[in-house]
Motif scaffolding. Structure first.
Motif, PDB file in Angstrom:
ATOM      1  N   ILE A   1       0.830  -1.206   0.000  1.00  0.00           N
ATOM      2  CA  ILE A   1       0.000   0.000   0.000  1.00  0.00           C
ATOM      3  C   ILE A   1       0.863   1.254   0.000  1.00  0.00           C
ATOM      4  CG2 ILE A   1      -1.601   1.354   1.413  1.00  0.00           C
ATOM      5  CD1 ILE A   1      -3.139  -1.151   1.995  1.00  0.00           C
ATOM      6  N   SER A   2       1.936   1.266   0.784  1.00  0.00           N
ATOM      7  CA  SER A   2       2.837   2.422   0.765  1.00  0.00           C
ATOM      8  C   SER A   2       3.417   2.625  -0.627  1.00  0.00           C
ATOM      9  CB  SER A   2       3.965   2.231   1.777  1.00  0.00           C
ATOM     10  OG  SER A   2       3.484   2.266   3.099  1.00  0.00           O
ATOM     11  N   THR A   3       3.804   1.535  -1.262  1.00  0.00           N
ATOM     12  CA  THR A   3       4.397   1.623  -2.599  1.00  0.00           C
ATOM     13  C   THR A   3       3.395   2.160  -3.608  1.00  0.00           C
ATOM     14  OG1 THR A   3       5.868  -0.236  -2.100  1.00  0.00           O
ATOM     15  CG2 THR A   3       5.537   0.315  -4.424  1.00  0.00           C
ATOM     16  N   LEU A   4       2.201   1.615  -3.610  1.00  0.00           N
ATOM     17  CA  LEU A   4       1.183   2.052  -4.575  1.00  0.00           C
ATOM     18  C   LEU A   4       0.793   3.514  -4.362  1.00  0.00           C
ATOM     19  CD1 LEU A   4      -1.086  -1.124  -4.493  1.00  0.00           C
ATOM     20  CD2 LEU A   4       0.170  -0.298  -6.495  1.00  0.00           C
ATOM     21  N   THR A   5       0.549   3.910  -3.121  1.00  0.00           N
ATOM     22  CA  THR A   5       0.098   5.286  -2.859  1.00  0.00           C
ATOM     23  C   THR A   5       1.223   6.294  -3.030  1.00  0.00           C
ATOM     24  OG1 THR A   5       0.452   4.930  -0.481  1.00  0.00           O
ATOM     25  CG2 THR A   5      -1.786   4.599  -1.325  1.00  0.00           C
ATOM     26  N   ARG A   6       2.460   5.838  -3.027  1.00  0.00           N
ATOM     27  CA  ARG A   6       3.593   6.741  -3.263  1.00  0.00           C
ATOM     28  C   ARG A   6       3.917   6.849  -4.762  1.00  0.00           C
ATOM     29  NH1 ARG A   6       6.994   4.067  -0.531  1.00  0.00           N
ATOM     30  NH2 ARG A   6       7.904   2.899  -2.273  1.00  0.00           N
ATOM     31  N   GLU A   7       3.920   5.718  -5.447  1.00  0.00           N
ATOM     32  CA  GLU A   7       4.391   5.685  -6.830  1.00  0.00           C
ATOM     33  C   GLU A   7       3.322   6.029  -7.862  1.00  0.00           C
ATOM     34  OE1 GLU A   7       7.637   5.153  -7.477  1.00  0.00           O
ATOM     35  OE2 GLU A   7       7.985   4.994  -5.324  1.00  0.00           O
ATOM     36  N   LEU A   8       2.111   5.561  -7.676  1.00  0.00           N
ATOM     37  CA  LEU A   8       1.082   5.801  -8.701  1.00  0.00           C
ATOM     38  C   LEU A   8       0.775   7.279  -8.901  1.00  0.00           C
ATOM     39  CD1 LEU A   8      -1.430   2.856  -8.065  1.00  0.00           C
ATOM     40  CD2 LEU A   8       0.260   3.081  -9.899  1.00  0.00           C
ATOM     41  N   PRO A   9       0.616   8.097  -7.831  1.00  0.00           N
ATOM     42  CA  PRO A   9       0.348   9.520  -8.067  1.00  0.00           C
ATOM     43  C   PRO A   9       1.458  10.231  -8.839  1.00  0.00           C
ATOM     44  CG  PRO A   9      -0.203   8.938  -5.818  1.00  0.00           C
ATOM     45  CD  PRO A   9       0.543   7.767  -6.392  1.00  0.00           C
ATOM     46  N   LEU A  10       2.664   9.644  -8.832  1.00  0.00           N
ATOM     47  CA  LEU A  10       3.775  10.220  -9.579  1.00  0.00           C
ATOM     48  C   LEU A  10       3.833   9.710 -11.016  1.00  0.00           C
ATOM     49  CD1 LEU A  10       6.556   9.974  -6.824  1.00  0.00           C
ATOM     50  CD2 LEU A  10       5.233  11.991  -7.480  1.00  0.00           C
ATOM     51  N   GLY A  11       2.846   8.898 -11.396  1.00  0.00           N
ATOM     52  CA  GLY A  11       2.790   8.377 -12.756  1.00  0.00           C
ATOM     53  C   GLY A  11       3.740   7.223 -13.001  1.00  0.00           C
ATOM     54  N   LYS A  12       4.227   6.583 -11.962  1.00  0.00           N
ATOM     55  CA  LYS A  12       5.206   5.508 -12.120  1.00  0.00           C
ATOM     56  C   LYS A  12       4.525   4.155 -12.304  1.00  0.00           C
ATOM     57  CE  LYS A  12       8.871   7.800  -9.506  1.00  0.00           C
ATOM     58  NZ  LYS A  12       9.857   7.664  -8.404  1.00  0.00           N
ATOM     59  N   THR A  13       5.308   3.191 -12.780  1.00  0.00           N
ATOM     60  CA  THR A  13       4.841   1.817 -12.933  1.00  0.00           C
ATOM     61  C   THR A  13       5.210   1.026 -11.685  1.00  0.00           C
ATOM     62  OG1 THR A  13       5.078   1.878 -15.339  1.00  0.00           O
ATOM     63  CG2 THR A  13       5.050  -0.297 -14.299  1.00  0.00           C
ATOM     64  N   VAL A  14       4.261   0.276 -11.160  1.00  0.00           N
ATOM     65  CA  VAL A  14       4.498  -0.527  -9.962  1.00  0.00           C
ATOM     66  C   VAL A  14       4.496  -1.998 -10.342  1.00  0.00           C
ATOM     67  CG1 VAL A  14       3.675  -1.143  -7.669  1.00  0.00           C
ATOM     68  CG2 VAL A  14       3.433   1.216  -8.481  1.00  0.00           C
ATOM     69  N   SER A  15       5.566  -2.690 -10.003  1.00  0.00           N
ATOM     70  CA  SER A  15       5.696  -4.122 -10.252  1.00  0.00           C
ATOM     71  C   SER A  15       4.971  -4.895  -9.160  1.00  0.00           C
ATOM     72  CB  SER A  15       7.184  -4.510 -10.284  1.00  0.00           C
ATOM     73  OG  SER A  15       7.332  -5.899 -10.450  1.00  0.00           O
ATOM     74  N   LEU A  16       4.131  -5.845  -9.575  1.00  0.00           N
ATOM     75  CA  LEU A  16       3.291  -6.588  -8.633  1.00  0.00           C
ATOM     76  C   LEU A  16       3.327  -8.084  -8.933  1.00  0.00           C
ATOM     77  CD1 LEU A  16       0.284  -4.177  -9.045  1.00  0.00           C
ATOM     78  CD2 LEU A  16       1.540  -4.428  -6.900  1.00  0.00           C
ATOM     79  N   SER A  17       2.879  -8.881  -7.961  1.00  0.00           N
ATOM     80  CA  SER A  17       2.637 -10.293  -8.232  1.00  0.00           C
ATOM     81  C   SER A  17       1.373 -10.388  -9.089  1.00  0.00           C
ATOM     82  CB  SER A  17       2.446 -11.051  -6.916  1.00  0.00           C
ATOM     83  OG  SER A  17       1.203 -10.690  -6.329  1.00  0.00           O
ATOM     84  N   ALA A  18       0.917 -11.583  -9.365  1.00  0.00           N
ATOM     85  CA  ALA A  18      -0.322 -11.733 -10.135  1.00  0.00           C
ATOM     86  C   ALA A  18      -1.520 -11.201  -9.353  1.00  0.00           C
ATOM     87  CB  ALA A  18      -0.539 -13.189 -10.502  1.00  0.00           C
TER      88      ALA A  18
ATOM     89  N   SER B   1       0.221  12.487   2.034  1.00  0.00           N
ATOM     90  CA  SER B   1       1.404  12.366   1.178  1.00  0.00           C
ATOM     91  C   SER B   1       1.795  13.727   0.620  1.00  0.00           C
ATOM     92  CB  SER B   1       1.125  11.395   0.025  1.00  0.00           C
ATOM     93  OG  SER B   1       2.182  11.405  -0.899  1.00  0.00           O
ATOM     94  N   PRO B   2       3.097  13.991   0.486  1.00  0.00           N
ATOM     95  CA  PRO B   2       3.529  15.255  -0.113  1.00  0.00           C
ATOM     96  C   PRO B   2       3.010  15.419  -1.552  1.00  0.00           C
ATOM     97  CG  PRO B   2       5.371  14.154   0.953  1.00  0.00           C
ATOM     98  CD  PRO B   2       4.238  13.177   0.947  1.00  0.00           C
ATOM     99  N   GLN B   3       2.870  14.261  -2.250  1.00  0.00           N
ATOM    100  CA  GLN B   3       2.369  14.291  -3.610  1.00  0.00           C
ATOM    101  C   GLN B   3       0.934  13.796  -3.606  1.00  0.00           C
ATOM    102  OE1 GLN B   3       3.868  15.471  -6.307  1.00  0.00           O
ATOM    103  NE2 GLN B   3       2.182  15.011  -7.672  1.00  0.00           N
ATOM    104  N   LYS B   4      -0.045  14.688  -3.663  1.00  0.00           N
ATOM    105  CA  LYS B   4      -1.435  14.314  -3.558  1.00  0.00           C
ATOM    106  C   LYS B   4      -1.889  13.560  -4.823  1.00  0.00           C
ATOM    107  CE  LYS B   4      -2.029  16.596   0.342  1.00  0.00           C
ATOM    108  NZ  LYS B   4      -0.734  17.198   0.495  1.00  0.00           N
ATOM    109  N   ALA B   5      -2.859  12.667  -4.612  1.00  0.00           N
ATOM    110  CA  ALA B   5      -3.442  11.957  -5.753  1.00  0.00           C
ATOM    111  C   ALA B   5      -4.042  12.946  -6.731  1.00  0.00           C
ATOM    112  CB  ALA B   5      -4.532  10.991  -5.272  1.00  0.00           C
ATOM    113  N   GLY B   6      -3.843  12.676  -8.027  1.00  0.00           N
ATOM    114  CA  GLY B   6      -4.408  13.560  -9.039  1.00  0.00           C
ATOM    115  C   GLY B   6      -3.469  14.653  -9.464  1.00  0.00           C
ATOM    116  N   GLU B   7      -2.339  14.837  -8.760  1.00  0.00           N
ATOM    117  CA  GLU B   7      -1.370  15.855  -9.146  1.00  0.00           C
ATOM    118  C   GLU B   7      -0.247  15.178  -9.912  1.00  0.00           C
ATOM    119  OE1 GLU B   7       0.025  17.712  -5.640  1.00  0.00           O
ATOM    120  OE2 GLU B   7      -1.907  18.615  -5.122  1.00  0.00           O
ATOM    121  N   SER B   8       0.330  15.829 -10.860  1.00  0.00           N
ATOM    122  CA  SER B   8       1.462  15.283 -11.610  1.00  0.00           C
ATOM    123  C   SER B   8       2.607  16.263 -11.569  1.00  0.00           C
ATOM    124  CB  SER B   8       1.050  14.994 -13.058  1.00  0.00           C
ATOM    125  OG  SER B   8       0.605  16.201 -13.692  1.00  0.00           O
ATOM    126  N   GLN B   9       3.794  15.724 -11.717  1.00  0.00           N
ATOM    127  CA  GLN B   9       4.973  16.599 -11.690  1.00  0.00           C
ATOM    128  C   GLN B   9       5.395  16.926 -13.114  1.00  0.00           C
ATOM    129  OE1 GLN B   9       7.813  14.476  -9.244  1.00  0.00           O
ATOM    130  NE2 GLN B   9       7.243  15.725  -7.492  1.00  0.00           N
TER     131      GLN B   9
END
Length: 329
Positions: free
Chosen positions: A196-213, A321-329
């Motif tokens: 959850i920390s990874t998803l909520t940190r990386e997704l708002p920044l437009g990054k790709t998150v590697s996951l299991s199935a 989070s410093p980077q709020k959902a919906g904001e992009s850099q």
């Protein structure tokens, strides 16, 4: 039902994620919290600052010595009037040490020292932080307190070993003992490597998150609910004086993990991308967890109710989070 106002409670692990949130819950209820804290801990700045919080310098290797020394500053620690000991500290929870028998055996020894100190200082209730990994691999992921445990890694084996040594001692001493098996607790301040920390940190920044199935079933519980569960159990402990119980601390919201992941993605405004099937699993693999929580309800005499939905919990993380959902850099 016990009113916590004025109760004196010793804690270890108050700098940890669940521990510091539990300490705040106890302080809000009016308890006096005496926390054993390593002076060199980098997490000390996260400790509560309420008037009822008292820091005792020391570590698990010298818990009794630290409490004895603290009696000069806090004389009430020495008159046998302590109410509870909450043992939430445990070393070696990172991937490098979680499967180390030496590290985990030391945890068991130090935890037994905490239990003996709790008895010697007159605590009537002892609670410790167990883990869902004590169950190991179960059929369909169902995990209930009365079932046999078959832990896979050294961490789970050590948590179970402590419980099996602590339970008969508490019965012998007439102490109420509740072994709390926490499942996947999340919230602001969680470990940065959690899913959850990874998803909520990386997704708002437009990054790709590697996951299991993410096809297995899972269970998440907000840390506010988890720490409030501890508070409720302590409030109702007088009804079960001298008894020993295992208690699953988990949500009633169990789903396929991918459903949780997709919900987080949506709450992040659809930003970033999810890459399923590329994350390397831990050695036990992608196991389903479907906890039963009947003991939590029974031991709080029906008073326990969850308050934080998964959506609300994720939105709280995103808002902090410093980077709020919906904001992009």
């Amino acid at each position: 039902m016990v009113e916590l106002a004025g109760k004196k409670i010793i804690m270890t692990g108050a700098t940890g994620f669940i521990g510091r949130n539990t300490a705040r819950q106890l302080l809000e209820a009016g308890a006096q919290v005496y926390a054993l804290v390593r002076p060199e801990s980098r997490q000390r700045s996260l400790l509560p600052t309420a008037p009822g919080f008292h820091e005792i310098p020391g570590d698990l290797a010298h818990v009794r010595e630290a409490l004895e020394a603290a009696k000069h500053q806090y004389p009430s620690l020495g008159n046998g009037s302590l109410d509870a000991f909450l043992h939430f500290a445990w070393g070696g929870v990172n991937r490098g040490e979680i499967d180390s028998p030496e590290v985990q055996e030391r945890n068991v020894d130090q935890s037994l020292s905490c239990l003996k100190a709790a008895h010697d200082f007159g605590c009537r209730v002892f609670m410790d932080a167990g883990s869902r990994v004590e169950y190991g691999i179960t059929e369909d992921g169902v995990m209930s307190e009365e079932m046999a445990c078959r832990p896979v890694n050294a961490y789970g084996k050590a948590k179970l070993a402590f419980y099996e040594e602590a339970a008969p001692l508490c019965r012998e001493w007439g102490m109420t003992y509740e072994h709390l098996r926490f499942f996947s607790v999340y919230g602001p301040g969680d470990h940065p490597w959690s899913i959850i920390s990874t998803l909520t940190r990386e997704l708002p920044l437009g990054k790709t998150v590697s996951l299991s199935a993410c096809r297995h079933r899972w269970n998440f519980m907000d840390v506010e609910d988890a720490s409030r569960a501890v508070r409720e159990l302590l409030c109702h402990s007088d009804a079960f004086e001298g008894q020993t119980h295992v208690v699953n601390i988990a949500s009633t919201d169990t789903r396929v993990l991918r459903e949780f992941v997709e919900e987080i993605h949506g709450l992040c405004g659809g930003l970033g991308s999810l890459e399923y099937g590329t994350f390397v699993q831990a050695k036990e693999g992608a196991l389903s967890i479907c906890p039963q929580t009947k003991a939590l309800i029974d031991l709080t005499e029906g008073a326990w109710k969850e308050k934080i939905s998964f959506q609300e919990g994720i939105l709280r993380i995103l808002a902090s989070s410093p980077q709020k959902a919906g904001e992009s850099q």
